[in-house]
Design a protein around this motif. Structure first.
Motif, PDB file in Angstrom:
ATOM      1  N   GLY A 108      60.065  33.148  38.972  1.00 56.24           N
ATOM      2  CA  GLY A 108      60.579  34.502  38.994  1.00 56.24           C
ATOM      3  C   GLY A 108      59.605  35.580  38.571  1.00 56.24           C
ATOM      4  O   GLY A 108      59.998  36.744  38.418  1.00 56.24           O
ATOM      5  N   VAL A 109      58.333  35.231  38.386  1.00 62.79           N
ATOM      6  CA  VAL A 109      57.331  36.225  37.980  1.00 62.79           C
ATOM      7  C   VAL A 109      56.624  36.760  39.221  1.00 62.79           C
ATOM      8  O   VAL A 109      55.984  36.001  39.946  1.00 62.79           O
ATOM      9  N   PRO A 110      56.694  38.063  39.487  1.00 59.93           N
ATOM     10  CA  PRO A 110      55.977  38.609  40.651  1.00 59.93           C
ATOM     11  C   PRO A 110      54.463  38.440  40.491  1.00 59.93           C
ATOM     12  O   PRO A 110      53.940  38.402  39.369  1.00 59.93           O
ATOM     13  N   LYS A 111      53.775  38.355  41.602  1.00 57.25           N
ATOM     14  CA  LYS A 111      52.334  38.110  41.551  1.00 57.25           C
ATOM     15  C   LYS A 111      51.598  39.204  40.791  1.00 57.25           C
ATOM     16  O   LYS A 111      50.618  38.934  40.080  1.00 57.25           O
ATOM     17  N   HIS A 112      52.053  40.458  40.918  1.00 60.29           N
ATOM     18  CA  HIS A 112      51.367  41.545  40.226  1.00 60.29           C
ATOM     19  C   HIS A 112      51.619  41.536  38.724  1.00 60.29           C
ATOM     20  O   HIS A 112      51.036  42.321  37.987  1.00 60.29           O
ATOM     21  N   ARG A 113      52.467  40.591  38.266  1.00 55.56           N
ATOM     22  CA  ARG A 113      52.730  40.428  36.831  1.00 55.56           C
ATOM     23  C   ARG A 113      52.040  39.171  36.301  1.00 55.56           C
ATOM     24  O   ARG A 113      52.399  38.645  35.253  1.00 55.56           O
ATOM     25  N   ILE A 114      51.039  38.695  37.035  1.00 53.57           N
ATOM     26  CA  ILE A 114      50.239  37.544  36.615  1.00 53.57           C
ATOM     27  C   ILE A 114      48.790  38.003  36.468  1.00 53.57           C
ATOM     28  O   ILE A 114      48.248  38.675  37.350  1.00 53.57           O
ATOM     29  N   VAL A 115      48.169  37.662  35.349  1.00 51.22           N
ATOM     30  CA  VAL A 115      46.753  37.951  35.104  1.00 51.22           C
ATOM     31  C   VAL A 115      46.012  36.634  34.968  1.00 51.22           C
ATOM     32  O   VAL A 115      46.507  35.685  34.345  1.00 51.22           O
ATOM     33  N   ILE A 116      44.832  36.557  35.565  1.00 57.15           N
ATOM     34  CA  ILE A 116      43.988  35.359  35.520  1.00 57.15           C
ATOM     35  C   ILE A 116      42.713  35.700  34.768  1.00 57.15           C
ATOM     36  O   ILE A 116      42.112  36.758  34.994  1.00 57.15           O
ATOM     37  N   GLY A 117      42.281  34.817  33.872  1.00 58.45           N
ATOM     38  CA  GLY A 117      41.033  35.069  33.162  1.00 58.45           C
ATOM     39  C   GLY A 117      40.470  33.814  32.561  1.00 58.45           C
ATOM     40  O   GLY A 117      41.028  32.720  32.694  1.00 58.45           O
ATOM     41  N   GLY A 118      39.333  33.972  31.885  1.00 57.95           N
ATOM     42  CA  GLY A 118      38.745  32.797  31.272  1.00 57.95           C
ATOM     43  C   GLY A 118      37.518  33.119  30.448  1.00 57.95           C
ATOM     44  O   GLY A 118      36.997  34.243  30.455  1.00 57.95           O
ATOM     45  N   PHE A 119      37.077  32.086  29.738  1.00 54.24           N
ATOM     46  CA  PHE A 119      35.873  32.157  28.910  1.00 54.24           C
ATOM     47  C   PHE A 119      34.746  31.400  29.597  1.00 54.24           C
ATOM     48  O   PHE A 119      34.947  30.281  30.091  1.00 54.24           O
ATOM     49  N   SER A 120      33.545  31.999  29.643  1.00 58.95           N
ATOM     50  CA  SER A 120      32.349  31.359  30.182  1.00 58.95           C
ATOM     51  C   SER A 120      32.591  30.913  31.628  1.00 58.95           C
ATOM     52  O   SER A 120      32.955  31.733  32.468  1.00 58.95           O
ATOM     53  N   MET A 121      32.444  29.630  31.941  1.00 56.10           N
ATOM     54  CA  MET A 121      32.714  29.156  33.297  1.00 56.10           C
ATOM     55  C   MET A 121      34.126  29.519  33.736  1.00 56.10           C
ATOM     56  O   MET A 121      34.368  29.798  34.920  1.00 56.10           O
ATOM     57  N   GLY A 122      35.070  29.524  32.791  1.00 57.26           N
ATOM     58  CA  GLY A 122      36.447  29.876  33.137  1.00 57.26           C
ATOM     59  C   GLY A 122      36.566  31.291  33.667  1.00 57.26           C
ATOM     60  O   GLY A 122      37.392  31.571  34.542  1.00 57.26           O
ATOM     61  N   GLY A 123      35.741  32.212  33.152  1.00 59.53           N
ATOM     62  CA  GLY A 123      35.752  33.575  33.654  1.00 59.53           C
ATOM     63  C   GLY A 123      35.228  33.664  35.076  1.00 59.53           C
ATOM     64  O   GLY A 123      35.770  34.408  35.906  1.00 59.53           O
ATOM     65  N   ALA A 124      34.161  32.916  35.380  1.00 65.46           N
ATOM     66  CA  ALA A 124      33.643  32.888  36.747  1.00 65.46           C
ATOM     67  C   ALA A 124      34.671  32.291  37.700  1.00 65.46           C
ATOM     68  O   ALA A 124      34.886  32.801  38.811  1.00 65.46           O
TER      69      ALA A 124
END
Length: 235
Positions: A108-124
């Motif tokens: 039930g979460v709209p795509k624009h309400r999802i953020v993707i991120g990461g540290f080091s390789m995870g950020g890339a």
């Protein structure tokens, strides 16, 4: 890497109504549980309305470690801005991680309400996933991360700008004393993405090495709340 592979996930649940999600990717050799513990010990990153998902990359032979198995999101020919990207492994993992986004959407979460991120390789990895495959997400963050000089991410961003298509906003932090993933690599990544059409906020943490710190996560938390406000205040 098969798209149907189920990744192990460490989840920090929201304390109230679930209306947004964060997918936070660890650095090379770590796990989702390890990153979750590091964040917990550094700064209280939790929200009443946002679920945080810390997936674990599967073990794969990693070329910079002479083929030894490591929990990495993709392979590298070497750790350098100047070498080509290992796109087979990058694209395979983008498919696998896409299933986590789909699970959140089905919840039930709209795509624009999802953020993707990461540290080091995870950020890339997050930049590839968000900019090339899921540009409709609410944002992307990269901590102590860089893209290769001729990354296909730059091409994808420029193409979307040329076609007047939307792009996620990027939040970056990098330590000034990081000698593993050099500060200038991260800064050059942000500058190139800005030139190709992304909105980028870049923050330098004086004296910080290749690690997380409380001021960095405090900045991240404020940015996340701006991108993913409680539903009653959402646009």
């Amino acid at each position: 890497m098969a798209a149907t592979q189920k990744l192990h996930r460490c989840v920090v649940s929201q304390t109230g109504k679930h209306s947004a999600s964060i997918i936070f990717l660890h650095g090379s050799g770590d796990t989702g549980l390890g990153l979750r513990g590091w964040v917990r010990d550094t700064f209280h990153l939790a929200f009443p309305h946002i679920r945080i998902i810390y997936p674990t990359a599967p073990a794969r032979p990693y070329t910079p470690m002479r083929g030894a198995l490591s929990n990495v999101w993709f392979d590298r020919h070497k750790i350098s801005r100047d070498c080509p990207e290992h796109l087979d492994s990058v694209d395979g993992m983008c498919s696998t991680l896409g299933s986590i986004l789909q699970d959140e959407i089905q919840a039930g979460v709209p795509k624009h309400r999802i953020v993707i991120g990461g540290f080091s390789m995870g950020g890339a990895m997050a930049l590839h996933l968000a900019c090339r495959y899921h540009p409709e997400v609410g944002g992307v963050f990269a901590l102590s991360s860089f893209l290769n000089k001729d990354s296909v991410v730059y091409q994808a961003v420029e193409e979307r700008r040329t076609r007047a298509l939307s792009l996620p906003e990027l939040f970056q932090c990098h330590g000034s004393s990081d000698d593993l993933v050099l500060h200038e690599w991260g800064e050059q990544t942000g500058a190139q993405l800005r030139r190709t059409g992304m909105s980028v906020s870049f923050h330098t943490l004086p004296g910080l090495q290749h690690q997380l710190c409380a001021p960095e996560l405090e900045l991240l938390r404020a940015w996340l709340l701006r991108k993913l406000p409680p539903v009653e205040h959402a646009d």
